[in-house]
Design an enzyme around this catalytic site. Structure first.
Site, PDB file in Angstrom:
ATOM      1  N   ALA A 113       3.568  -1.405   4.232  1.00 41.46           N
ATOM      2  CA  ALA A 113       2.717  -2.418   4.892  1.00 41.46           C
ATOM      3  C   ALA A 113       3.031  -3.844   4.450  1.00 41.46           C
ATOM      4  CB  ALA A 113       1.233  -2.108   4.689  1.00 41.46           C
ATOM      5  N   GLY A 114       4.298  -4.121   4.181  1.00 40.59           N
ATOM      6  CA  GLY A 114       4.688  -5.463   3.721  1.00 40.59           C
ATOM      7  C   GLY A 114       4.281  -6.562   4.699  1.00 40.59           C
TER       8      GLY A 114
ATOM      9  N   ASP B  81      -2.806  -1.363   9.729  1.00 42.75           N
ATOM     10  CA  ASP B  81      -2.867  -1.380   8.262  1.00 42.75           C
ATOM     11  C   ASP B  81      -3.463  -2.671   7.705  1.00 42.75           C
ATOM     12  OD1 ASP B  81      -1.677   1.110   8.036  1.00 42.75           O
ATOM     13  OD2 ASP B  81       0.353   0.302   7.821  1.00 42.75           O
TER      14      ASP B  81
ATOM     15  N   PRO C 217       9.325  -4.190   0.191  1.00 49.60           N
ATOM     16  CA  PRO C 217      10.449  -4.053   1.126  1.00 49.60           C
ATOM     17  C   PRO C 217      10.022  -4.249   2.582  1.00 49.60           C
ATOM     18  CG  PRO C 217       9.815  -1.906   0.247  1.00 49.60           C
ATOM     19  CD  PRO C 217       9.053  -2.940  -0.542  1.00 49.60           C
TER      20      PRO C 217
ATOM     21  N   LYS D  10       0.847  -1.211   0.000  1.00 49.05           N
ATOM     22  CA  LYS D  10       0.000   0.000   0.000  1.00 49.05           C
ATOM     23  C   LYS D  10       0.872   1.247   0.000  1.00 49.05           C
ATOM     24  CE  LYS D  10       0.654   1.474   4.442  1.00 49.05           C
ATOM     25  NZ  LYS D  10       1.492   2.597   4.756  1.00 49.05           N
TER      26      LYS D  10
HETATM   27  O1  C5P Z   1      -0.791  -1.067  14.346  1.00 45.92           O
HETATM   28  P1  C5P Z   1       0.640  -1.393  14.137  1.00 45.92           P
HETATM   29  O2  C5P Z   1       1.114  -2.484  15.067  1.00 45.92           O
HETATM   30  O3  C5P Z   1       1.001  -1.686  12.723  1.00 45.92           O
HETATM   31  O4  C5P Z   1       1.444  -0.087  14.538  1.00 45.92           O
HETATM   32  C1  C5P Z   1       2.834  -0.098  14.727  1.00 45.92           C
HETATM   33  C2  C5P Z   1       3.229   1.104  15.558  1.00 45.92           C
HETATM   34  O5  C5P Z   1       3.072   2.311  14.800  1.00 45.92           O
HETATM   35  C3  C5P Z   1       2.418   1.307  16.811  1.00 45.92           C
HETATM   36  O6  C5P Z   1       2.927   0.547  17.875  1.00 45.92           O
HETATM   37  C4  C5P Z   1       2.585   2.803  17.047  1.00 45.92           C
HETATM   38  O7  C5P Z   1       3.840   3.085  17.633  1.00 45.92           O
HETATM   39  C5  C5P Z   1       2.632   3.371  15.632  1.00 45.92           C
HETATM   40  N1  C5P Z   1       1.309   3.817  15.183  1.00 45.92           N
HETATM   41  C6  C5P Z   1       0.770   4.975  15.742  1.00 45.92           C
HETATM   42  N2  C5P Z   1      -0.461   5.396  15.317  1.00 45.92           N
HETATM   43  C7  C5P Z   1      -1.148   4.733  14.373  1.00 45.92           C
HETATM   44  C8  C5P Z   1      -0.612   3.557  13.786  1.00 45.92           C
HETATM   45  C9  C5P Z   1       0.625   3.122  14.222  1.00 45.92           C
HETATM   46  O8  C5P Z   1       1.374   5.612  16.590  1.00 45.92           O
HETATM   47  N3  C5P Z   1      -2.340   5.191  13.979  1.00 45.92           N
END
Ligand code: C5P
Length: 311
Positions: A115-116, A151, A109, A24
């Protein structure tokens, strides 16, 4: 049961499915306040692109994850891998054992801002449901996806969509034109949490204003006017990614010098995404960027693409 002889070994063919898992891009990413749960409130426009991983899921005596392809070296293949977590989550949801072999061929990557890992997890949810003949409601699938990561729902959904909340609340958006992108990959990934933390730090120092809304971009996507879309690409995480990786400024500059309509950091980076006028223009920009020595590799891709699908 049919036995196939490979060398001196007879193997029993397993039932398997192959899932295409697209990467994405965030055409627009506005980062709001840090919430109590540690996430930031987002307003984003996602687009799935033709650059995709291939995820093959086969029945097996235990859960097993394998990765191959560029950038796969060093990626954990145990419980820390989101694809593993996706298999366990779906198995628990439908009351089965997660006994499958998951083979991921990486093209997206790792830690690249596309969002791999999330798309591989989305592919496992979709593929495993198909392998097991489980018919899940779309909402049910999106809820499971949101448990895995912000994601992951979009990676199931695909196309072009507006994401709010922490990115998991989705509304489809209309994009009339096919957008042709050039992606410049870096040799080294960026940690998403580190980029968000850097943005918080820059904002606390009072240097980072918040973006305006995405209505104009959505109108440009509906009209299909690519040069208008180019002028409205935006990423609030870009200053934070550039603060951690100042060398990416050279990559962005090289893309613009190669004739891209616009170039921004993809998500939390370090991939740089450039918009081209059409497919030929994209190939031309990609060739120039590849020769400029400002990134590890370059790929052309187009969007929107469909979300994770069994092929
Ligand atoms: O949701 P995911 O585990 O992919 O998010 C990874 C990290 O990215 C989270 O732990 C957070 O630190 C940051 N993040 C955030 N706000 C979001 C999405 C992700 O701060 N809306």
């Amino acid at each position: 049961m049919t036995l196939i002889t490979v060398g001196f070994v007879s193997v029993i063919p397993n039932r398997s499915v192959v899932v295409r898992a697209p990467g994405k891009l965030n055409l627009y990413l506005k980062v709001g306040d840090l919430r109590e749960d540690g996430y930031h409130e987002l307003s984003t426009v996602f687009q799935s692109v033709s650059l995709a991983d291939e995820v093959t899921i086969a029945e097996h005596h235990e859960l097993h994850v394998r990765l191959r392809g560029g950038g796969a070296v060093g990626v954990p293949t145990d419980r820390r891998n989101l694809a593993w977590q996706a298999a366990e989550l779906l198995a628990e949801h439908v009351g089965r054992d997660p006994n499958v072999d998951i083979a991921i061929l990486k093209s997206i990557p790792v830690a690249g801002g596309m969002a791999g890992g999330s798309t591989d997890a989305a592919a496992v949810l979709v593929g495993l449901a198909a392998l097991w003949g489980e018919e899940l409601e779309r909402e049910e699938l999106l809820e499971l996806a949101a448990e895995l990561g912000s994601d992951v729902p979009f990676c199931v959904f695909g196309g072009t969509a507006i994401g709010t909340g922490r990115g998991e609340l989705l509304t489809s958006a209309l994009a009339r034109a096919t957008l042709h992108w050039v992606l410049a990959f870096s040799g080294e990934g960026l940690s998403t949490p580190a980029v968000y933390r850097e943005l918080d730090r820059l904002r606390a120092a009072g240097t980072q204003p918040k973006a305006t809304d995405c209505d104009e971009l959505l109108r440009a996507l509906v009209s299909g006017d690519v040069s208008q879309v180019a002028g409205l690409l935006h990423n609030d995480l870009q200053p934070a990614a550039l603060s951690l990786r100042p060398d990416l400024r050279r990559t962005l500059l090289a893309g613009r010098e190669a004739g891209a309509l616009a170039g921004i950091i993809a998500g939390s980076g370090p991939t740089c995404m450039f918009l081209a006028e059409d497919a030929h223009h994209a190939v031309d920009i990609a060739a120039q960027l590849a020769g400029a020595g400002v990134c590890q590799s370059v790929r052309a891709a187009h969007g929107p693409a469909r979300g994770a699908r069994v092929v």
